[in-house]
Design an enzyme around this catalytic site. Structure first.
Site, short mmCIF file in Angstrom:
data_model
loop_
_atom_site.label_atom_id
_atom_site.label_comp_id
_atom_site.label_asym_id
_atom_site.label_seq_id
_atom_site.Cartn_x
_atom_site.Cartn_y
_atom_site.Cartn_z
N TRP A 165 -29.60 -35.72 -92.01
CA TRP A 165 -28.68 -36.33 -91.86
C TRP A 165 -28.12 -37.78 -92.39
O TRP A 165 -27.06 -38.44 -93.33
CB TRP A 165 -28.41 -36.40 -90.83
CG TRP A 165 -28.61 -35.46 -89.70
CD1 TRP A 165 -29.13 -35.12 -88.73
CD2 TRP A 165 -27.39 -34.06 -89.83
NE1 TRP A 165 -28.73 -33.82 -87.96
CE2 TRP A 165 -27.98 -33.36 -88.67
CE3 TRP A 165 -25.73 -33.66 -89.84
CZ2 TRP A 165 -27.55 -32.36 -88.68
CZ3 TRP A 165 -25.17 -32.93 -90.11
CH2 TRP A 165 -25.87 -31.85 -89.33
N ASP A 172 -26.97 -44.56 -87.72
CA ASP A 172 -25.72 -43.10 -86.70
C ASP A 172 -26.57 -42.90 -85.96
O ASP A 172 -28.00 -42.84 -86.06
CB ASP A 172 -26.77 -41.90 -88.07
CG ASP A 172 -26.13 -40.90 -87.49
OD1 ASP A 172 -25.31 -40.76 -86.14
OD2 ASP A 172 -25.91 -39.44 -88.33
N LYS A 229 -24.58 -34.99 -77.77
CA LYS A 229 -25.87 -34.43 -77.34
C LYS A 229 -25.62 -35.67 -76.00
O LYS A 229 -25.84 -34.45 -74.95
CB LYS A 229 -26.99 -35.31 -78.50
CG LYS A 229 -27.24 -34.26 -79.58
CD LYS A 229 -26.85 -34.87 -80.35
CE LYS A 229 -26.99 -33.48 -81.70
NZ LYS A 229 -26.56 -33.72 -82.55
C1 LIG Z 1 -28.61 -37.44 -85.96
C2 LIG Z 1 -27.48 -36.33 -86.85
N1 LIG Z 1 -26.34 -36.90 -87.37
C3 LIG Z 1 -24.62 -36.03 -87.63
C4 LIG Z 1 -25.13 -35.02 -87.68
C5 LIG Z 1 -24.25 -34.26 -88.07
O1 LIG Z 1 -22.98 -34.49 -86.49
P1 LIG Z 1 -21.71 -33.94 -86.53
O2 LIG Z 1 -21.70 -31.96 -86.24
O3 LIG Z 1 -21.04 -34.55 -84.97
O4 LIG Z 1 -20.94 -34.10 -88.06
C6 LIG Z 1 -25.41 -34.53 -86.16
C7 LIG Z 1 -25.95 -33.20 -86.09
O5 LIG Z 1 -26.63 -32.90 -85.45
C8 LIG Z 1 -26.99 -35.22 -85.97
O6 LIG Z 1 -28.52 -35.15 -84.73
#
Ligand SMILES: Cc1ncc(COP(=O)(O)O)c(C=O)c1O
Length: 356
Positions: free
Chosen positions: A100, A168, A192
């Site tokens: 991520w 994030d 989550k």
């Molecule tokens: C820490 C983190 N950041 C970003 C994301 C991506 O999120 P999204 O699917 O809401 O775009 C996730 C998805 O599991 C994540 O765990």
């Protein structure tokens, strides 16, 4: 009995599911479904107002922060953050702690200069980098506070040398008591710890905005969202409603202080068990272990399938590790009761008796 250890979307409090399903049929005794009401009606405005004020209260936010509920998931924020904060003259600093963060880095590079100050990629992201320094001028420092796939978590906010910190927090938001005002911008997909997929929380300090020269399309512009009160276009009404209910539930549990204690207890119980079983190997060094996603492998890979079968037979959902790590991942988000952890611990101990 079912246990939901899914990594996301993941377990929600039963009470929230009950109330959300009632609202699909008849929202607040209006005779209308929550899916049928206009977003510019007092009915929905009161949902959004309550959701925003619960965020402020649970995070103890000072008044110079704005709370937005947007579309597009955390992934859209990988783009929206640099688009709003970083111009050609600036440099953003990122710490690479997994898939991520790397995606956030790739997106940011399209809008300005990016410096990756540290990365744990060489160890398949099994630790949080500590040896780096932030040397201004830097526009912002970006971290991913919990790394859902690898089971690592920042337990201390890094020293940023006066540089604004962007985080994030998709997989550990509202999981612990912390000084949220140490961050200048926080974003998190709701699916989550704070609701259903479909909305993304953004908390931003107002003084961070308005510094880039570029033209930003309205729907990507934080300032425009603030002016429109998260109603620049039709907001994800139902997802925001589920977030509001989840935050209401969290407040009734005693807020972040109480959930912090419970989450600490759940994680300690599971990690202590894993550390005691000789054929199990947690994949993360103790000091960086996530309290949300617990990752481990079997020293003998031949034990993985029988363990998986045992979990399946016992109604334990979502224990398979992410494909890039393998092994197992047990997610312990806020809504997961201690009893689910006690049950999987009993299962692990039982498995150890027959396979140890
Ligand atoms: C820490 C983190 N950041 C970003 C994301 C991506 O999120 P999204 O699917 O809401 O775009 C996730 C998805 O599991 C994540 O765990």
């Amino acid at each position: 009995m079912i246990h939901n250890f899914n990594a996301g979307p993941s377990i929600l409090p039963d009470q929230v599911l009950q109330e959300a399903s009632r609202a699909i049929i008849n929202f607040n005794d209006s005779g209308l479904s929550i899916l049928e009401i206009g977003h510019r009606t007092p009915l929905f405005e009161s949902v959004l107002d309550e959701a925003r004020s619960l965020v402020r209260e649970l995070m103890n936010l000072p008044s110079d922060y704005e709370v937005l509920f947007l579309h597009g998931g955390a992934t859209t924020q990988f783009m929206t953050v640099p688009l709003n904060l970083l111009d050609e003259a600036g440099t953003a600093a990122y710490i690479d702690t997994g898939v991520w963060s790397s995606k956030a880095i790739q997106y940011a590079k399209q809008f300005g200069k990016v410096k990756v100050l540290a990365s744990s990629q060489e160890a398949n992201y099994t630790y949080i980098p500590k040896n780096f320094s932030v040397d201004p001028p830097v526009t912002y420092l970006h971290i991913t506070t919990n790394n859902t796939i690898y089971g690592t978590e920042w337990h201390k906010i890094p020293y940023s040398n006066g540089v604004p910190v962007v985080a994030d927090m998709s997989s550990d938001i509202f999981s612990r008591e912390m000084d949220y005002s140490k961050f200048d911008l926080i974003y998190a997909g709701a699916q989550k710890n704070m609701g259903a997929a479909g909305t993304t929380l953004v908390v931003v300090k107002k003084s961070l905005l308005g510094k880039v020269q570029r033209k930003i399309p309205g729907i990507m512009d934080y300032q425009k969202h603030i002016e429109a009160g998260s109603m620049l276009n039709t907001p994800p009404v139902f997802a925001i409603y589920v977030s509001m209910l989840t935050l209401r539930w969290l407040k009734a549990q005693g807020g972040t202080a109480a959930i912090d204690q419970l989450n600490t207890k759940k994680a300690a119980l599971l990690y202590d068990t894993l550390d005691r079983i000789p054929f199990i190997k947690p994949t993360v060094a103790k000091e960086d272990r996530s309290r949300m996603n617990v990752c481990f492998v079997m020293k003998d890979p031949a034990l993985e399938q029988p363990f998986m079968d045992k979990c399946k037979a016992a109604g334990m959902y979502g224990v398979k590790g992410h494909r890039s790590v393998g092994g197992f991942r047990i997610s312990l988000y806020n809504a997961l009761p201690l009893s689910s952890v006690e049950d999987i611990v009993a299962l692990i101990e039982d498995f150890a008796k027959t396979h140890g």
